[in-house]
Design a protein around this motif. Sequence first.
Motif, PDB file in Angstrom:
ATOM      1  N   THR A 235     -11.747 -10.807 -11.963  1.00  0.00           N
ATOM      2  CA  THR A 235     -10.619 -10.177 -11.364  1.00  0.00           C
ATOM      3  C   THR A 235      -9.652 -10.205 -12.414  1.00  0.00           C
ATOM      4  O   THR A 235      -9.750 -10.763 -13.299  1.00  0.00           O
ATOM      5  CB  THR A 235     -10.276 -10.848  -9.856  1.00  0.00           C
ATOM      6  OG1 THR A 235     -10.144 -12.190 -10.258  1.00  0.00           O
ATOM      7  CG2 THR A 235     -11.285 -10.743  -9.086  1.00  0.00           C
ATOM      8  N   ASP A 236      -8.682  -9.634 -12.223  1.00  0.00           N
ATOM      9  CA  ASP A 236      -7.435  -9.480 -13.108  1.00  0.00           C
ATOM     10  C   ASP A 236      -6.721 -10.867 -13.483  1.00  0.00           C
ATOM     11  O   ASP A 236      -6.520 -11.500 -12.662  1.00  0.00           O
ATOM     12  CB  ASP A 236      -6.458  -8.512 -12.826  1.00  0.00           C
ATOM     13  CG  ASP A 236      -6.919  -6.958 -12.878  1.00  0.00           C
ATOM     14  OD1 ASP A 236      -8.137  -6.825 -13.225  1.00  0.00           O
ATOM     15  OD2 ASP A 236      -6.241  -6.284 -12.311  1.00  0.00           O
ATOM     16  N   ASN A 237      -6.675 -10.986 -14.930  1.00  0.00           N
ATOM     17  CA  ASN A 237      -6.382 -12.164 -15.389  1.00  0.00           C
ATOM     18  C   ASN A 237      -5.700 -12.131 -16.710  1.00  0.00           C
ATOM     19  O   ASN A 237      -5.820 -11.077 -17.421  1.00  0.00           O
ATOM     20  CB  ASN A 237      -7.395 -13.414 -15.414  1.00  0.00           C
ATOM     21  CG  ASN A 237      -8.335 -13.037 -16.061  1.00  0.00           C
ATOM     22  OD1 ASN A 237      -8.606 -13.562 -17.378  1.00  0.00           O
ATOM     23  ND2 ASN A 237      -9.491 -12.249 -15.823  1.00  0.00           N
TER      24      ASN A 237
ATOM     25  N   ASN B 276      -6.145  -2.807 -24.100  1.00  0.00           N
ATOM     26  CA  ASN B 276      -6.767  -1.845 -23.078  1.00  0.00           C
ATOM     27  C   ASN B 276      -7.238  -2.939 -22.044  1.00  0.00           C
ATOM     28  O   ASN B 276      -8.114  -3.643 -22.454  1.00  0.00           O
ATOM     29  CB  ASN B 276      -7.754  -0.941 -23.535  1.00  0.00           C
ATOM     30  CG  ASN B 276      -8.228  -0.082 -22.665  1.00  0.00           C
ATOM     31  OD1 ASN B 276      -8.497  -0.273 -21.548  1.00  0.00           O
ATOM     32  ND2 ASN B 276      -8.214   1.442 -22.710  1.00  0.00           N
ATOM     33  N   HIS B 277      -6.735  -2.559 -20.859  1.00  0.00           N
ATOM     34  CA  HIS B 277      -7.257  -3.458 -19.679  1.00  0.00           C
ATOM     35  C   HIS B 277      -8.777  -3.390 -19.565  1.00  0.00           C
ATOM     36  O   HIS B 277      -9.394  -4.400 -19.262  1.00  0.00           O
ATOM     37  CB  HIS B 277      -6.440  -3.022 -18.563  1.00  0.00           C
ATOM     38  CG  HIS B 277      -6.679  -3.805 -17.039  1.00  0.00           C
ATOM     39  ND1 HIS B 277      -6.108  -4.804 -16.865  1.00  0.00           N
ATOM     40  CD2 HIS B 277      -7.695  -3.655 -16.328  1.00  0.00           C
ATOM     41  CE1 HIS B 277      -6.675  -5.518 -15.630  1.00  0.00           C
ATOM     42  NE2 HIS B 277      -7.618  -4.762 -15.417  1.00  0.00           N
ATOM     43  N   LEU B 278      -9.348  -2.427 -19.798  1.00  0.00           N
ATOM     44  CA  LEU B 278     -10.819  -2.212 -19.594  1.00  0.00           C
ATOM     45  C   LEU B 278     -11.593  -2.945 -20.723  1.00  0.00           C
ATOM     46  O   LEU B 278     -12.477  -3.431 -20.500  1.00  0.00           O
ATOM     47  CB  LEU B 278     -11.019  -0.581 -19.755  1.00  0.00           C
ATOM     48  CG  LEU B 278     -10.284   0.291 -18.479  1.00  0.00           C
ATOM     49  CD1 LEU B 278     -10.664   1.663 -18.740  1.00  0.00           C
ATOM     50  CD2 LEU B 278     -11.042  -0.318 -17.007  1.00  0.00           C
TER      51      LEU B 278
ATOM     52  N   GLY C 242     -10.294  -5.664 -21.748  1.00  0.00           N
ATOM     53  CA  GLY C 242     -10.210  -6.916 -21.519  1.00  0.00           C
ATOM     54  C   GLY C 242     -11.466  -7.272 -20.600  1.00  0.00           C
ATOM     55  O   GLY C 242     -12.358  -8.336 -20.957  1.00  0.00           O
ATOM     56  N   HIS C 243     -11.719  -6.474 -19.614  1.00  0.00           N
ATOM     57  CA  HIS C 243     -12.838  -6.690 -18.824  1.00  0.00           C
ATOM     58  C   HIS C 243     -14.142  -6.684 -19.416  1.00  0.00           C
ATOM     59  O   HIS C 243     -15.094  -7.401 -19.285  1.00  0.00           O
ATOM     60  CB  HIS C 243     -13.102  -5.805 -17.558  1.00  0.00           C
ATOM     61  CG  HIS C 243     -12.082  -5.566 -16.561  1.00  0.00           C
ATOM     62  ND1 HIS C 243     -12.308  -6.893 -15.834  1.00  0.00           N
ATOM     63  CD2 HIS C 243     -11.021  -5.268 -16.005  1.00  0.00           C
ATOM     64  CE1 HIS C 243     -11.089  -7.047 -14.829  1.00  0.00           C
ATOM     65  NE2 HIS C 243     -10.257  -5.729 -14.968  1.00  0.00           N
ATOM     66  N   ALA C 244     -14.146  -5.655 -20.472  1.00  0.00           N
ATOM     67  CA  ALA C 244     -15.487  -5.596 -21.116  1.00  0.00           C
ATOM     68  C   ALA C 244     -15.900  -6.693 -22.084  1.00  0.00           C
ATOM     69  O   ALA C 244     -17.120  -7.155 -22.200  1.00  0.00           O
ATOM     70  CB  ALA C 244     -15.476  -4.290 -21.976  1.00  0.00           C
TER      71      ALA C 244
HETATM   72 ZN    ZN Z   1      -9.071  -4.845 -13.494  1.00  0.00          ZN
END
Ligand code: ZN
Length: 339
Positions: A307-309, A112-114, A116-118
Motif C-alpha cells: 500500500t502507499d508509503n 512517479n508514484h507508479l 515507486g510501486h514498480a
Molecule cells: Zn499507490
Amino acid sequence: MLGIETSCDETAASVVVRDESGRGRIRSNVVRSQLDEHAAFGGVVPELAARAHVEWLDHIIAQAMDEAGLALDEVDAIAATAGPGLIGGVLVGLTTAKALAASLGKPLLAVNHLEGHALTARLTDGVAFPYLMLLVSGGHSQFVLVRGVGDYERWGGTIDDALGEAFDKVAKLLSLGHPGGPAVERIARSGDPKRFKFPRPLLREERLDFSFSGLKTAVRLQAEALAPLSDQDVADIAASFQAAVTDIVATRSRQALERFKAEFGGAPAQLVVAGGVAANQEISAALRAVVAEIGARLVVPPIALCTDNGAMIAWAGAERLALGAHDKLDVAARPRWPL
Ligand code: ZN
Ligand code: KG4
C-alpha cells in the motif's frame, strides 16, 4: 534518501538507505492514514485530503527523521511523489520536497508514484530485472513490464474501474463501509462463491486488459433483485463477486506470464504484486497456484509496502539518483502521468 508520499489519502515519509551494491534498508517508514477523515463520505474527498496533508506532513517528516536517527541535513537527497494522483495532495508533498531541497542544497527527485510501486520488490526482496508487475490498488490496475530503472512497458490495464475501486463500490452497495476490500473479503468467508455466476468481462479476449464496471453493475442488479438482502445474501454476493475477480486476475496473470516467458526465454518468469488488493488472501492464493503451475516466481512484498508509503518513493528516488538522475526545482506536479 528522504521520501515523501502524499498523492492520495496517506501522508507518508521514510528514510531509506541504498548501499553501493544496490541493496536497500529502511531506516524509518511513517504513514498516517486519513481513513477517519474520509470515512463519513464513503471515499476520499480530494480537498479534505490536501488539507490533512498540509496539517500533518511536517510532523510525519520530523518523526521519520527522528526514527531514522538522522538530522535533515544528513540525508543525501529528497524524493517526493510528483504524480499521478490527487493534485492538491501531490502539490503539498512536492512543494515541501522542493523547499527542503532548496534550503538544504540537496538534489530533488520527482518520483512517479507508479515507479515507486514498480521498484519496491527490489527494496524488499532484491528482485533482479526483468520482471512483471501486477499493480492492483484503489486507483490503478495494470500489468507493467519492468526492464530496468526508468524502462517500463505497460502490457495492459483496466479500461474502467480499478480493482480496489470495484471492491469499494461493491462494499458500498452492500452497506459494508469503506474501505471495501477488507470488508468484502471478511464477509465473503461465510458466503457461497458459486451461488451467483457473475460475468468475467473481456476474459475471452486475448489482450491483457481488465474491465470491472460491468461486473459491478451485475452485482448491483443482483442485489436489487433480491432486496431486502439477508445476511446470507450479502455474504453470497460478496463471495461470488470475489470469485469472479479472482478468476479474472488469475487468468490474466497466467496469460501475462506466458507472454513474459515467450519474450524472455532465458530469464526466470517473475510476477511482482503491488497495491492494496495484494492483501486479499483469495487473490494471492490464486496467484500462488498460477505461478506454481507454470513454473514462475511470485513476489508479494509485506503488505505495508504494497500500500502507499514513503519508503517506495525514497527507494525509487535512490535507484534513480544512483544512476545520476535528479530533477530541477521547477519540475511540475502531474495529476496524470503514465509510466
Ligand atoms: Zn499507490
Ligand atoms: O494501494 P492502496 O492502499 O491505495 C491506493 O489505492 O493507492 O489500495 C487501497 C485499495 C482499496 O480500494 C481497498 O479496498 C483495497 O485496496 N483493498 C483490498 C483489500 N485490502 C485493501 N481489496 C481486496 N481485498 C483486501 N483484503
